[in-house]
Design an enzyme around this catalytic site. Structure first.
Site, PDB file in Angstrom:
ATOM      1  N   ARG A  60       0.831  -1.207   0.000  1.00 46.38           N
ATOM      2  CA  ARG A  60       0.000   0.000   0.000  1.00 46.38           C
ATOM      3  C   ARG A  60       0.870   1.264   0.000  1.00 46.38           C
ATOM      4  O   ARG A  60       0.542   2.248  -0.681  1.00 46.38           O
ATOM      5  CB  ARG A  60      -0.922  -0.014   1.222  1.00 46.38           C
ATOM      6  CG  ARG A  60      -1.932   1.130   1.253  1.00 46.38           C
ATOM      7  CD  ARG A  60      -3.019   0.869   2.278  1.00 46.38           C
ATOM      8  NE  ARG A  60      -3.984   1.951   2.307  1.00 46.38           N
ATOM      9  CZ  ARG A  60      -4.031   2.879   3.254  1.00 46.38           C
ATOM     10  NH1 ARG A  60      -3.178   2.849   4.269  1.00 46.38           N
ATOM     11  NH2 ARG A  60      -4.929   3.839   3.206  1.00 46.38           N
ATOM     12  N   HIS A 187      -5.810  -6.102  -2.513  1.00 44.66           N
ATOM     13  CA  HIS A 187      -6.624  -6.131  -1.297  1.00 44.66           C
ATOM     14  C   HIS A 187      -6.832  -7.543  -0.762  1.00 44.66           C
ATOM     15  O   HIS A 187      -7.370  -7.719   0.334  1.00 44.66           O
ATOM     16  CB  HIS A 187      -7.988  -5.480  -1.557  1.00 44.66           C
ATOM     17  CG  HIS A 187      -7.936  -3.984  -1.551  1.00 44.66           C
ATOM     18  ND1 HIS A 187      -9.039  -3.196  -1.825  1.00 44.66           N
ATOM     19  CD2 HIS A 187      -6.909  -3.128  -1.297  1.00 44.66           C
ATOM     20  CE1 HIS A 187      -8.688  -1.922  -1.749  1.00 44.66           C
ATOM     21  NE2 HIS A 187      -7.410  -1.861  -1.434  1.00 44.66           N
TER      22      HIS A 187
END
Length: 313
Positions: A60, A187
């Protein structure tokens, strides 16, 4: 003037060797820091053994770096800067692992390897070590001397972004809608705080009732903002295609997740990935390479930071 030491001479040779490449290449550090990738891999194995979630955290961080003035390590700079932008503040984590890796790299190859390149390698290695694909990372990025907080606020997708907004934000970076759907597959190893999905689990119609009920158990209407939940409810510690299978059954944790499968243009690709892991792995590796090529600083631009948190004095 004092005579140059052996280390000074070695550093000069390394910098000239690296500068000669002039653009990103997988063998950028072959001469000046041949042990780079093994150092990063070793440190990532240690970090993941301590905390499996670190892979998702650093993936991320890399994403948030590349979407703001390119993959230049600007997100690593201390405040005021991108760290305190709304999408990042008290949300991006894992900086201490980058610091540890940077220290190990500096001990082996002082003044040669950028923080931006270290971040790119951690994203690849974290993915691979959790069962995902690997890829040859183009290297040679240099570090920026400053960040851009306002651009971070404007360019990074929010958990409640709809499909139109997602396509537009990824398009700003030269990434197609299909690549957006592919990269969203990261994700599969992420976690999120309750405050980012509370409104969805209490108010949305396109959500599995049983899934909403499960998430409500640890995410009340009031309070518990920082309570964590896995984005992929099935296998949060493995890099696989369960994320896409969840979308088919309306178990996307974020509105921005479920937007990929909600009667829109990405439905077919989500279905493909849900039953074709090999296709997803191939496409994810290619999309990560493309994202890593967003506006890198090369040549004489930027600098090689001694400390990833601050620009060189």
């Amino acid at each position: 003037m004092a005579a140059p030491t052996f280390m000074h001479c070695l550093l000069a040779i390394c910098l000239l060797s690296c500068a000669a490449h002039a653009q990103l290449s997988a063998d950028f550090y072959a001469d000046c820091c041949p042990s780079l990738e093994s150092i990063v891999r070793t440190e990532m194995i240690k970090a993941i053994s301590r905390e499996r979630r670190i892979a998702a955290k650093l993936l991320r961080v890399f994403f948030h770096d590349c979407f703001v003035q390119g993959c230049d390590g600007s997100v690593l700079l201390d405040a005021p800067g991108e760290k305190t932008a709304i999408p990042n503040n008290n949300s991006l984590l894992g900086y201490e692992v980058i610091d540890t890796i940077k220290a190990s790299v500096e001990a082996a190859c002082p003044g040669v390897v950028s923080c931006a390149d270290i971040l790119a390698l951690t994203a690849r290695d974290g993915t691979f070590l959790l069962g995902g694909p690997s890829w040859s990372v183009p290297l040679g990025r240099r570090d920026s001397r400053g960040g851009n907080q306002s651009l971070a606020n404007d360019n990074l997708p929010a958990p409640d972004s709809n499909l139109t907004v997602l396509i537009e934000l990824f398009g700003r970076q030269g990434l197609s809608p299909a690549e957006m759907t592919t990269l969203s597959g990261a994700h599969t190893i992420g976690f999120s705080q309750c405050l980012n999905f509370r409104d969805r689990i209490y108010n949305d119609a396109n959500i599995s009732p049983s899934f909403a009920a499960l998430r409500r158990q640890t995410c009340p209407r009031v309070g518990g903002n920082t309570t964590l939940a896995p984005i992929d409810v099935q296998t949060p510690g493995a890099f696989d295609t369960d994320y896409y299978q969840n979308l088919l059954t309306r178990r996307g944790l974020f509105r921005s997740d479920q937007a990929l499968f909600n009667g829109g243009s990405q439905d077919a690709l989500v279905r493909q990935y849900s039953f074709n892991p090999a296709l997803f792995r191939r496409d994810f590796a290619a999309a990560m390479i493309k994202m890593g090529n967003i506006c890198p600083l090369t040549g004489d631009d930027g600098e090689i930071r001694a400390n990833c948190h601050v620009a060189n004095s």
